[in-house]
Design a protein around this motif. Structure first.
Motif, PDB file in Angstrom:
ATOM      1  N   ASN A 137     118.800  32.617  -0.040  1.00  0.00           N
ATOM      2  CA  ASN A 137     118.397  31.501  -0.872  1.00  0.00           C
ATOM      3  C   ASN A 137     117.414  30.595  -0.119  1.00  0.00           C
ATOM      4  OD1 ASN A 137     118.465  29.812  -3.011  1.00  0.00           O
ATOM      5  ND2 ASN A 137     120.395  28.826  -2.433  1.00  0.00           N
ATOM      6  N   ARG A 138     116.128  31.030  -0.020  1.00  0.00           N
ATOM      7  CA  ARG A 138     115.192  30.285   0.825  1.00  0.00           C
ATOM      8  C   ARG A 138     114.162  29.511   0.031  1.00  0.00           C
ATOM      9  NH1 ARG A 138     113.530  32.958   6.436  1.00  0.00           N
ATOM     10  NH2 ARG A 138     111.885  31.440   6.102  1.00  0.00           N
ATOM     11  N   VAL A 139     114.146  28.186   0.258  1.00  0.00           N
ATOM     12  CA  VAL A 139     113.216  27.331  -0.490  1.00  0.00           C
ATOM     13  C   VAL A 139     111.756  27.652  -0.186  1.00  0.00           C
ATOM     14  CG1 VAL A 139     114.649  25.309  -0.943  1.00  0.00           C
ATOM     15  CG2 VAL A 139     113.522  25.508   1.270  1.00  0.00           C
ATOM     16  N   ASP A 140     111.507  28.139   1.072  1.00  0.00           N
ATOM     17  CA  ASP A 140     110.121  28.363   1.470  1.00  0.00           C
ATOM     18  C   ASP A 140     109.560  29.699   0.989  1.00  0.00           C
ATOM     19  OD1 ASP A 140     111.881  29.614   3.179  1.00  0.00           O
ATOM     20  OD2 ASP A 140     110.747  29.167   4.994  1.00  0.00           O
TER      21      ASP A 140
ATOM     22  N   ILE B 108     113.812  20.097   5.098  1.00  0.00           N
ATOM     23  CA  ILE B 108     113.611  20.467   3.688  1.00  0.00           C
ATOM     24  C   ILE B 108     112.262  19.940   3.191  1.00  0.00           C
ATOM     25  CG2 ILE B 108     114.467  20.159   1.299  1.00  0.00           C
ATOM     26  CD1 ILE B 108     116.310  21.967   2.833  1.00  0.00           C
ATOM     27  N   GLU B 109     111.966  18.691   3.564  1.00  0.00           N
ATOM     28  CA  GLU B 109     110.727  18.069   3.103  1.00  0.00           C
ATOM     29  C   GLU B 109     109.503  18.910   3.512  1.00  0.00           C
ATOM     30  OE1 GLU B 109     110.167  14.154   4.784  1.00  0.00           O
ATOM     31  OE2 GLU B 109     108.020  14.232   4.261  1.00  0.00           O
ATOM     32  N   TYR B 110     109.477  19.333   4.774  1.00  0.00           N
ATOM     33  CA  TYR B 110     108.309  20.083   5.268  1.00  0.00           C
ATOM     34  C   TYR B 110     108.342  21.545   4.856  1.00  0.00           C
ATOM     35  CZ  TYR B 110     106.662  16.139   8.027  1.00  0.00           C
ATOM     36  OH  TYR B 110     106.168  14.935   8.407  1.00  0.00           O
TER      37      TYR B 110
ATOM     38  N   SER C 175     109.814  23.150   2.485  1.00  0.00           N
ATOM     39  CA  SER C 175     109.688  23.476   1.060  1.00  0.00           C
ATOM     40  C   SER C 175     108.225  23.456   0.617  1.00  0.00           C
ATOM     41  CB  SER C 175     110.511  22.508   0.214  1.00  0.00           C
ATOM     42  OG  SER C 175     110.003  21.208   0.373  1.00  0.00           O
ATOM     43  N   LYS C 176     107.361  22.843   1.435  1.00  0.00           N
ATOM     44  CA  LYS C 176     105.925  22.831   1.102  1.00  0.00           C
ATOM     45  C   LYS C 176     105.156  23.865   1.923  1.00  0.00           C
ATOM     46  CE  LYS C 176     105.866  17.877  -0.005  1.00  0.00           C
ATOM     47  NZ  LYS C 176     106.771  17.093   0.881  1.00  0.00           N
ATOM     48  N   GLY C 177     105.867  24.530   2.824  1.00  0.00           N
ATOM     49  CA  GLY C 177     105.201  25.539   3.660  1.00  0.00           C
ATOM     50  C   GLY C 177     104.633  24.972   4.949  1.00  0.00           C
ATOM     51  N   PHE C 178     104.952  23.704   5.242  1.00  0.00           N
ATOM     52  CA  PHE C 178     104.426  23.059   6.459  1.00  0.00           C
ATOM     53  C   PHE C 178     105.389  23.235   7.633  1.00  0.00           C
ATOM     54  CE2 PHE C 178     102.580  19.787   3.327  1.00  0.00           C
ATOM     55  CZ  PHE C 178     101.392  20.491   3.216  1.00  0.00           C
ATOM     56  N   LEU C 179     104.849  23.017   8.829  1.00  0.00           N
ATOM     57  CA  LEU C 179     105.694  23.008  10.021  1.00  0.00           C
ATOM     58  C   LEU C 179     106.382  21.651  10.138  1.00  0.00           C
ATOM     59  CD1 LEU C 179     103.335  24.589  12.725  1.00  0.00           C
ATOM     60  CD2 LEU C 179     105.086  25.729  11.339  1.00  0.00           C
ATOM     61  N   VAL C 180     107.592  21.671  10.663  1.00  0.00           N
ATOM     62  CA  VAL C 180     108.292  20.424  10.977  1.00  0.00           C
ATOM     63  C   VAL C 180     107.559  19.815  12.185  1.00  0.00           C
ATOM     64  CG1 VAL C 180     110.533  19.490  11.715  1.00  0.00           C
ATOM     65  CG2 VAL C 180     110.456  21.435  10.131  1.00  0.00           C
ATOM     66  N   PRO C 181     107.431  18.466  12.277  1.00  0.00           N
ATOM     67  CA  PRO C 181     106.694  17.874  13.409  1.00  0.00           C
ATOM     68  C   PRO C 181     107.191  18.353  14.780  1.00  0.00           C
ATOM     69  CG  PRO C 181     107.119  16.209  11.741  1.00  0.00           C
ATOM     70  CD  PRO C 181     107.843  17.448  11.299  1.00  0.00           C
ATOM     71  N   ASP C 182     106.232  18.479  15.705  1.00  0.00           N
ATOM     72  CA  ASP C 182     106.492  19.134  16.994  1.00  0.00           C
ATOM     73  C   ASP C 182     107.591  18.482  17.835  1.00  0.00           C
ATOM     74  OD1 ASP C 182     104.468  20.861  16.331  1.00  0.00           O
ATOM     75  OD2 ASP C 182     102.934  19.670  17.355  1.00  0.00           O
TER      76      ASP C 182
END
Ligand code: ADP
Length: 185
Positions: free
Chosen positions: A139-142, A54-56, A58-65
């Protein structure tokens, strides 16, 4: 002993229809579809990784690899144990992973990539419109905010697009992503 999954990658920008085509192809006997984004969305949002997602996202970032590839691999293993995915029989139709070259390297030992279907979007604004529509349905936050959608496109252009260079050109097939799902199919 680890198996290298026989794989077709569905590749393309956010909104290009990877999930839509993947779902259709996944219904073909002998094909098995897995969307990395969907696996993330199905996580318990109270779990450690669920919170990271959610943290990543919701900001449009990738989750760490590392976390992404580990989760993906555990998920594939679980599906194998349950017998829904049969590595020796099924062709894996994978969408949403690898999303950068570092993930492509980490996946090297797990995947035998036979083909890459590149869903090509020539009209970025049209794709953004698709995402806005999807936000209303799912219902997508991104997809909820225009600036997050645009950020996801930036991430795609800077980090994901170069993945195509990682694989041999001969296995990349381009498909026009505009038009109805049936036309693209
Ligand atoms: P889309 O199909 O619109 O590109 P996805 O459903 O594939 O979106 O992914 C949604 C979000 O999940 C991404 O923006 C990202 O935050 C996270 N995500 C999905 N796959 C990956 C991945 N392979 N690596 C890192 N983050 C991922």
């Amino acid at each position: 002993m680890s198996v290298r999954y026989q794989t077709v990658l569905l590749f393309g920008a956010p909104g290009s229809g990877k999930g839509t085509q993947g779902k259709i192809l996944g219904n073909v006997p002998g094909f098995y579809h897995l969307s990395c984004g969907e696996v993330f969305r199905n996580l318990d949002t109270g779990s450690e990784l669920g919170k990271v997602f959610i943290e990543y996202s919701s900001k449009g970032f990738l989750v760490p690899d590392d976390a992404t590839v580990k989760m993906w691999h555990q998920n594939m293993h679980a599906r194998t144990v349950l017998g829904t995915y049969k590595p020796n029989v099924d062709l894996l139709v994978l969408d949403g992973i690898p999303r950068n070259t570092s993930q492509a390297k980490l996946l090297e030992k797990h995947l035998n990539v036979l083909h890459i279907i590149h869903l090509v979007c020539r009209d970025k604004e049209d794709m953004i419109l698709r995402l806005r529509k999807r936000a209303l349905k799912e219902n997508r936050v991104d997809d909820a905010k225009e600036d997050v959608i645009r950020k996801r496109w930036d991430v795609y252009e800077q980090e994901t697009f170069p993945v195509l260079e990682y694989y041999p050109k001969a296995i990349v097939k381009e498909v026009d992503a505009t038009g109805s799902p049936a036309k693209v199919l």
